[in-house]
Design an enzyme around this catalytic site. Structure first.
Site, short mmCIF file in Angstrom:
data_model
loop_
_atom_site.label_atom_id
_atom_site.label_comp_id
_atom_site.label_asym_id
_atom_site.label_seq_id
_atom_site.Cartn_x
_atom_site.Cartn_y
_atom_site.Cartn_z
N ASP A 11 0.90 -1.28 0.08
CA ASP A 11 -0.15 0.05 -0.03
C ASP A 11 0.82 1.31 0.13
O ASP A 11 1.90 1.21 0.70
CB ASP A 11 -0.90 0.02 1.33
CG ASP A 11 -1.86 -0.94 1.12
OD1 ASP A 11 -2.28 -1.47 0.01
OD2 ASP A 11 -2.75 -1.41 2.14
N ASP A 17 -7.23 -1.84 -4.24
CA ASP A 17 -8.16 -1.47 -3.10
C ASP A 17 -8.79 -0.56 -3.91
O ASP A 17 -10.41 -0.42 -3.62
CB ASP A 17 -7.23 -0.55 -1.99
CG ASP A 17 -6.65 -1.55 -1.06
OD1 ASP A 17 -6.64 -2.96 -1.26
OD2 ASP A 17 -5.59 -1.24 -0.62
#
Length: 176
Positions: free
Chosen positions: A134, A151
């Site tokens: 991320d 995501d």
């Protein structure tokens, strides 16, 4: 051929992949590829793990976070949990891909394809790195989570599914 044989052959014949289904699968694949390219660049081009954070704008940074859970770090899992989460993601993605390829509804197909592509992108990370890469950080806008393209695809896909089920599907029901 008997009537029973014809019915069985028809029932068990592979379902037809629609033109729209192929288009939506291509969009899901493009999302998956963009996700993996961006993560590869973050890890090996920018080398964000050694930098930790790179400020881009006052409200946006690249920040390195290894996510051991699902989207936005929920349900943190390691060890066997990592593999169960990976297996679950891949099994669900296989069902979604099968559904996408047979769809005749654009918003439904796009939503399913984005969710499947995002889930596969994050599953690849769990397999290769033991956690999801991320790096998109909008904390300057008050958004507390660091996320990635997969995501974002999953969340946009879920929103499209919501729209399809609760708004577009109702319109079809009223007309039919």
């Amino acid at each position: 051929m008997t009537d029973l044989q014809t019915k069985l052959k028809t029932h068990f014949a592979p379902p037809h992949t629609t033109l729209l289904g192929r288009q939506m699968l291509l969009i899901g694949l493009i999302g998956l590829i963009l996700d993996q390219i961006s993560k590869n660049w973050i890890l090996y081009g920018l080398q964000l793990p050694s930098l930790g954070q790179v400020k881009i704008l006052p409200f946006f940074s690249f920040s390195m976070v290894w996510n051991k859970g699902v989207s936005f770090g929920f349900f943190h899992s390691e060890g066997i949990g990592r593999w169960l989460l990976t297996l679950f993601s891949l099994v669900v993605s296989a069902f979604l891909i099968d559904w996408v390829r047979r769809t005749n509804r654009r918003i439904l197909g796009l939503g399913l394809a984005l969710v499947a592509g995002g889930a596969i992108g994050n599953a690849i990370d769990r397999i290769i790195y033991g956690g999801v890469v991320d790096f998109l950080d909008f904390s300057g806008l008050g958004f507390p989570w660091v996320f990635n393209i997969a995501d974002a695809a999953i969340n946009i896909g879920v929103a499209l599914l919501f729209i399809d089920v609760f708004f577009l599907n109702r319109e079809e029901s009223k007309q039919g």
